[in-house]
Design an enzyme around this catalytic site. Structure first.
Site, PDB file in Angstrom:
ATOM      1  N   SER A 167       0.869  -1.357  -0.043  1.00  0.00           N
ATOM      2  CA  SER A 167       0.081   0.044  -0.024  1.00  0.00           C
ATOM      3  C   SER A 167       0.894   1.272  -0.038  1.00  0.00           C
ATOM      4  O   SER A 167       1.951   1.296   0.709  1.00  0.00           O
ATOM      5  CB  SER A 167      -0.873  -0.026   1.428  1.00  0.00           C
ATOM      6  OG  SER A 167      -1.526   1.465   1.501  1.00  0.00           O
ATOM      7  N   TYR A 180      -2.096  -1.019  10.022  1.00  0.00           N
ATOM      8  CA  TYR A 180      -2.225  -1.390   8.405  1.00  0.00           C
ATOM      9  C   TYR A 180      -1.038  -1.015   7.811  1.00  0.00           C
ATOM     10  O   TYR A 180      -0.236  -1.900   7.396  1.00  0.00           O
ATOM     11  CB  TYR A 180      -3.410  -0.797   8.039  1.00  0.00           C
ATOM     12  CG  TYR A 180      -3.508  -1.001   6.481  1.00  0.00           C
ATOM     13  CD1 TYR A 180      -3.890  -2.282   6.011  1.00  0.00           C
ATOM     14  CD2 TYR A 180      -3.077   0.063   5.659  1.00  0.00           C
ATOM     15  CE1 TYR A 180      -4.060  -2.327   4.490  1.00  0.00           C
ATOM     16  CE2 TYR A 180      -3.323  -0.351   4.361  1.00  0.00           C
ATOM     17  CZ  TYR A 180      -3.687  -1.537   3.699  1.00  0.00           C
ATOM     18  OH  TYR A 180      -3.740  -1.558   2.167  1.00  0.00           O
TER      19      TYR A 180
HETATM   20  N1  LIG Z   1      -8.780  -0.787  -1.600  1.00  0.00           N
HETATM   21  C1  LIG Z   1      -7.596   0.164  -1.228  1.00  0.00           C
HETATM   22  O1  LIG Z   1      -7.655   1.404  -1.505  1.00  0.00           O
HETATM   23  C2  LIG Z   1      -6.241  -0.471  -1.268  1.00  0.00           C
HETATM   24  C3  LIG Z   1      -5.141   0.607  -1.059  1.00  0.00           C
HETATM   25  C4  LIG Z   1      -3.887  -0.057  -1.001  1.00  0.00           C
HETATM   26  C5  LIG Z   1      -3.756  -1.398  -0.729  1.00  0.00           C
HETATM   27  N2  LIG Z   1      -4.694  -2.342  -0.725  1.00  0.00           N
HETATM   28  C6  LIG Z   1      -4.498  -3.732  -0.529  1.00  0.00           C
HETATM   29  O2  LIG Z   1      -4.919  -4.461  -1.685  1.00  0.00           O
HETATM   30  C7  LIG Z   1      -5.258  -5.762  -1.244  1.00  0.00           C
HETATM   31  C8  LIG Z   1      -6.801  -5.873  -1.607  1.00  0.00           C
HETATM   32  O3  LIG Z   1      -7.450  -5.168  -1.168  1.00  0.00           O
HETATM   33  P1  LIG Z   1      -9.215  -4.876  -1.516  1.00  0.00           P
HETATM   34  O4  LIG Z   1      -9.129  -3.445  -1.693  1.00  0.00           O
HETATM   35  O5  LIG Z   1      -9.478  -5.427  -2.798  1.00  0.00           O
HETATM   36  O6  LIG Z   1     -10.112  -5.352  -0.307  1.00  0.00           O
HETATM   37  P2  LIG Z   1     -11.286  -6.047  -0.063  1.00  0.00           P
HETATM   38  O7  LIG Z   1     -12.156  -5.651  -1.397  1.00  0.00           O
HETATM   39  O8  LIG Z   1     -11.633  -5.834   1.147  1.00  0.00           O
HETATM   40  O9  LIG Z   1     -11.048  -7.488  -0.285  1.00  0.00           O
HETATM   41  C9  LIG Z   1     -10.304  -8.218   0.585  1.00  0.00           C
HETATM   42  C10 LIG Z   1      -9.865  -9.694   0.202  1.00  0.00           C
HETATM   43  O10 LIG Z   1      -9.165 -10.398   1.163  1.00  0.00           O
HETATM   44  C11 LIG Z   1      -9.712 -11.376   1.484  1.00  0.00           C
HETATM   45  N3  LIG Z   1      -9.618 -11.607   2.958  1.00  0.00           N
HETATM   46  C12 LIG Z   1      -9.818 -10.663   3.891  1.00  0.00           C
HETATM   47  N4  LIG Z   1      -9.488 -11.148   5.227  1.00  0.00           N
HETATM   48  C13 LIG Z   1      -9.134 -12.522   4.931  1.00  0.00           C
HETATM   49  C14 LIG Z   1      -8.692 -13.600   5.937  1.00  0.00           C
HETATM   50  N5  LIG Z   1      -8.764 -13.717   7.201  1.00  0.00           N
HETATM   51  N6  LIG Z   1      -8.450 -14.757   5.218  1.00  0.00           N
HETATM   52  C15 LIG Z   1      -8.315 -14.930   3.749  1.00  0.00           C
HETATM   53  N7  LIG Z   1      -8.552 -13.954   3.064  1.00  0.00           N
HETATM   54  C16 LIG Z   1      -9.113 -12.816   3.570  1.00  0.00           C
HETATM   55  C17 LIG Z   1     -11.243 -11.381   1.395  1.00  0.00           C
HETATM   56  O11 LIG Z   1     -11.728 -12.591   1.200  1.00  0.00           O
HETATM   57  P3  LIG Z   1     -13.262 -13.027   1.619  1.00  0.00           P
HETATM   58  O12 LIG Z   1     -14.208 -11.788   1.222  1.00  0.00           O
HETATM   59  O13 LIG Z   1     -13.636 -14.234   0.782  1.00  0.00           O
HETATM   60  O14 LIG Z   1     -13.381 -13.147   3.133  1.00  0.00           O
HETATM   61  C18 LIG Z   1     -11.016 -10.463   0.105  1.00  0.00           C
HETATM   62  O15 LIG Z   1     -10.932 -11.392  -1.272  1.00  0.00           O
HETATM   63  C19 LIG Z   1      -5.109  -5.669   0.187  1.00  0.00           C
HETATM   64  O16 LIG Z   1      -3.912  -6.180   0.598  1.00  0.00           O
HETATM   65  C20 LIG Z   1      -5.174  -4.345   0.532  1.00  0.00           C
HETATM   66  O17 LIG Z   1      -4.478  -4.057   1.789  1.00  0.00           O
HETATM   67  C21 LIG Z   1      -6.098  -1.685  -1.016  1.00  0.00           C
END
Ligand SMILES: NC(=O)c1ccc[n+]([C@@H]2O[C@H](COP(=O)([O-])OP(=O)(O)OC[C@H]3O[C@@H](n4cnc5c(N)ncnc54)[C@H](OP(=O)(O)O)[C@@H]3O)[C@@H](O)[C@H]2O)c1
Length: 273
Positions: A167, A180
């Site tokens: 991130s 985080y």
């Molecule tokens: N969105 C942003 O602004 C942003 C910015 C910077 C970095 N990121 C990073 O990008 C990545 C993806 O984020 P996103 O925005 O797509 O998030 P998201 O929409 O909240 O999706 C999170 C994913 O992680 C899985 N997950 C969460 N807890 C888990 C657990 N205990 N065990 C296994 N799987 C788990 C969820 O699976 P289930 O739903 O099946 O439980 C889901 O598929 C993350 O590493 C996040 O930190 C996101």
């Protein structure tokens, strides 16, 4: 080959005879953690569209994971599902065993691309964080990738790829990410040292650093005011979409990305530069 120069003198557009077309991942097997929704789903679809067989990992979102698999197939690819709660003890063993079984069912022994994407984040100030919350975030965002990489390294083909989703909050101060951001900073440190550790096997290890991206995790997906305010902090003038991140991951996974390792690749559209 275009001319007889060494690889170091090739320029964009040069074609090497016998090399696969750019971005071609056919014959490759990928595992994407947290692929049931958001950025992980977009990554799974992008890799499948380039020919990879994709392991779609999920935790609570079984129905959502099925939707990802349908999207993978609609993109012309194929995949399989693996469930594991990365917040649970030894979850990496469950996930690794699931991958090994899926490979064996197809007569395969190795996979080629590991994308550690699953992550958790909750907006909190340091004063609001208790030990259980600290441990939960560290477990999913850092401990799970650490042990998953170690457990899967023997199954990863030489010349493979490890791509960790970090991130841009590791390079800018967000007061609401006191656990985080450090968890992702740890993932970046791990990325750099593993690039050296696995380099002799031709495995590249990189991190991709999204900025604000419209997914369930980020308020910009629900709150138009937050979206507008955040877009003003981004050089390119908008928040990211999951596909923006997926294209960067697909590049690192592709033959074209093979000379990039140990890097933290910011994919934020230039947020808070
Ligand atoms: N969105 C942003 O602004 C942003 C910015 C910077 C970095 N990121 C990073 O990008 C990545 C993806 O984020 P996103 O925005 O797509 O998030 P998201 O929409 O909240 O999706 C999170 C994913 O992680 C899985 N997950 C969460 N807890 C888990 C657990 N205990 N065990 C296994 N799987 C788990 C969820 O699976 P289930 O739903 O099946 O439980 C889901 O598929 C993350 O590493 C996040 O930190 C996101």
């Amino acid at each position: 080959m275009a001319g007889s120069e060494t690889v170091g003198t090739l320029i964009a557009g040069d074609v090497i005879a016998g090399e696969p077309p750019k971005g071609d991942l056919s014959g490759k097997v990928a595992l994407v953690t947290g692929a049931s929704r958001g950025i992980g789903r977009a990554i799974a679809v992008a890799l499948a569209a380039r020919g990879a067989l994709v392991g779609v990992h999920y935790n609570a979102g079984a129905d959502a994971a099925q939707e990802t698999l349908a999207a993978v197939r609609a993109a012309g690819g194929d995949g399989f599902l693996i469930a594991a709660d990365l917040g649970a003890p030894q979850a990496w063993d469950t996930l690794a065993d699931g991958l090994a079984a899926a490979l064996a069912a197809r007569g395969l022994e190795r996979f080629h691309i590991l994308v550690n994407n699953a992550g958790v984040s909750r907006r909190m100030l340091i004063e609001e964080v208790d030990e259980a919350e600290f441990d939960r975030v560290l477990q999913v965002n850092l401990k799970a990738p650490f042990f998953l990489i170690r457990r899967l390294a023997p199954l990863l083909a030489d010349g493979g790829r490890i791509i960790n989703i970090s991130s841009m909050s590791t390079r800018a101060a967000f007061a609401f990410s006191p656990v985080y951001a450090p968890s992702k900073a740890g993932l970046e440190a791990l990325t750099r040292l593993l690039a050296v550790h696995y380099g002799p096997r031709g495995i590249t290890v990189n991190a991709v650093l999204p900025g604000a991206t419209a997914t369930d995790m980020n308020p910009v997906s629900r709150d138009p005011k937050a979206r507008e305010a955040t877009a003003k902090t981004v050089a390119l003038g908008r928040v990211g979409e999951p596909e923006d991140i997926a294209r960067v991951v697909a590049f690192l996974a592709s033959p074209d990305g093979g000379w990039v390792t140990g890097q933290m690749l910011d994919a934020s559209g230039g947020q808070r530069l």
